[in-house]
Write an enzyme that holds these catalytic residues in place. Structure first.
Site, PDB file in Angstrom:
ATOM      1  N   TYR A 101       0.839  -1.210  -0.002  1.00 42.77           N
ATOM      2  CA  TYR A 101       0.036  -0.102   0.025  1.00 42.77           C
ATOM      3  C   TYR A 101       0.763   1.327   0.032  1.00 42.77           C
ATOM      4  CZ  TYR A 101      -2.806   3.979   1.784  1.00 42.77           C
ATOM      5  OH  TYR A 101      -3.628   4.955   1.973  1.00 42.77           O
ATOM      6  N   GLU A 188      -3.671   7.512  -3.850  1.00 46.08           N
ATOM      7  CA  GLU A 188      -3.465   6.340  -2.811  1.00 46.08           C
ATOM      8  C   GLU A 188      -3.154   5.033  -4.073  1.00 46.08           C
ATOM      9  OE1 GLU A 188      -6.019   4.993   0.546  1.00 46.08           O
ATOM     10  OE2 GLU A 188      -6.928   4.103  -1.290  1.00 46.08           O
TER      11      GLU A 188
END
Ligand code: GDP
Ligand code: MN
Length: 377
Positions: A101, A188
């Site tokens: 991530y 993101e």
């Protein structure tokens, strides 16, 4: 403004960030043709502006064009996580070894940019990181600062294997550059896949651009405008904030706070707003005429409440705008007007001659709402 995954990935690849080959399709047939031209297994994803698609059944690995056609056919036209799926993304499938991530997040509390990294990326990142905060690594960067590679390498050397240090540092530096250039409030990537071959590739992308920066992002501003529907475009040209809603009472106000209060008071009396429309300052006759015309087009409308405050705004201008919008209107619904402030008497006098208008000569919005309840309730 949320940028669709497909477009965001194009922007990022211009920063040397690898993304899977692929394109968007709006029909099942188009999706299967894309799969055919990509060759081999593909991933089909619903193109909607929210995460959690994987868990909701909006992402699937498909091995044949027939499978793609069937799955795309299932997704297209379906509501998923509150959004209608109008397009799907078809991309070459990647063999994933592990998922990371990465986020570049404008932190409004610290007024800094957080570079966020977790080696527990993928669909369960929220669960994993909420149980184990040690699984999240953060580095704060001063907005406007350049992020040098050595700074990222030093940081990474404490948290990751030397095998991936260099390519990961390169990826983070480029992501940060992209986020800064695009005025991202949030960029993101979940997941960045580490492939079996040892390369990084961005499988997903959420990009939210700060709306206040659109003026200096001509490319994004054009995109923003091209996505507006006819009503939204008219509202934007008139300088209005306009949001259509599900109720049946038109709401016209001269301030967002006044608007929210009006909507709440309606709700308290069992009435539901058909829109949220705030004229802001700088009222003119033409602007108010355009605003009310937009409101009057709502198909479910049964009545209208107009709640204006005239400070520097001249209320006679507003009243003229209201009158001329109503003159052009063929449906006759009750319109309750509460106008207070600059030139209120002139505004009242003008509007009291209008057939569908009920002027309440008081300060309290409650009185206007009560009047409307009496007329439509
Ligand atoms: P989200 O659930 O809305 O965030 O959608 P994603 O685009 O992240 O897709 C969900 C999940 O599908 C990802 O977390 C990956 O685990 C998986 N995924 C997406 N693309 C690929 C791919 O090319 N290969 C493999 N093996 N998995 C993929
Ligand atoms: Mn994702």
């Amino acid at each position: 403004m949320i940028i669709s995954e497909e477009i965001a990935k194009k922007y990022l690849s211009a920063y040397g960030l690898p993304t899977p080959s692929g394109a968007a399709a709006s029909t099942a047939k188009e999706a299967s043709c894309l799969a055919e031209s990509l060759g081999g297994a593909v991933v089909v994803k619903a193109l909607i502006p929210v995460g959690g698609r994987g868990k909701a059944g909006g992402v699937r690995l498909c091995r044949t064009p027939e499978e793609v056609e069937a799955f795309a056919g299932e997704l297209l036209g379906q509501m998923l996580l509150g959004f209608l799926v109008e397009r799907v993304l078809v991309e070459e499938a990647v063999s994933v070894e592990s998922e990371i991530y990465v986020g570049v997040v404008a932190n409004t509390k610290t007024a800094q940019i957080d570079l966020v990294l977790s080696f527990s990326g993928g669909m369960d990142v929220e669960n994993i990181t909420s149980q184990n905060t040690g699984a999240i690594h953060k580095m704060a960067i001063q907005p406007g600062d350049i992020l040098p590679v050595h700074r990222v390498r030093t940081w990474l050397s404490q948290i990751c294997s030397p095998l991936i240090l260099d390519p990961l540092a390169f990826l983070l530096v480029n992501l940060y550059r992209a986020a800064a250039d695009l005025d991202a409030a949030l960029l993101e990537i979940n997941p960045v896949a580490l492939t079996i071959q040892g390369d990084f590739i961005l499988l997903d992308c959420k990009l939210a651009v700060d709306d206040n920066a659109l003026a200096r992002q001509p490319k994004l501003n054009d995109l923003y405008e091209s996505e507006l529907n006819v009503q939204e475009r008219r509202a934007r040209e008139l300088g209005l904030s306009y949001v259509p809603l599900d109720g049946n009472i038109g709401v016209l106000t001269s301030g967002a706070g006044l608007g929210m209060m009006t909507v709440d008071l309606l709700e308290g009396c069992g009435l539901c707003a058909a829109d949220f429309l705030d004229t802001g300052g700088g009222i003119s006759e033409a602007q108010v005429r355009g605003a009310l015309a937009l409101i009057l087009e709502h198909p479910a409308l049964v009545g209208v409440i107009i709640n204006l405050y005239g400070g520097i705004n001249r209320m006679l201008e507003a009243a003229k705008g209201i009158a001329s919008a109503l003159e052009m209107n063929i449906n006759h619904h009750p319109v309750v007007v509460k106008i207070i402030g600059n030139q209120q008497e002139e505004a009242w006098a003008l509007l009291e001659t209008q057939p569908d208008v009920h002027v309440v000569r008081v300060v309290q919005t409650e009185a206007a709402v009560e009047k409307l309840v009496e007329l439509v309730g």
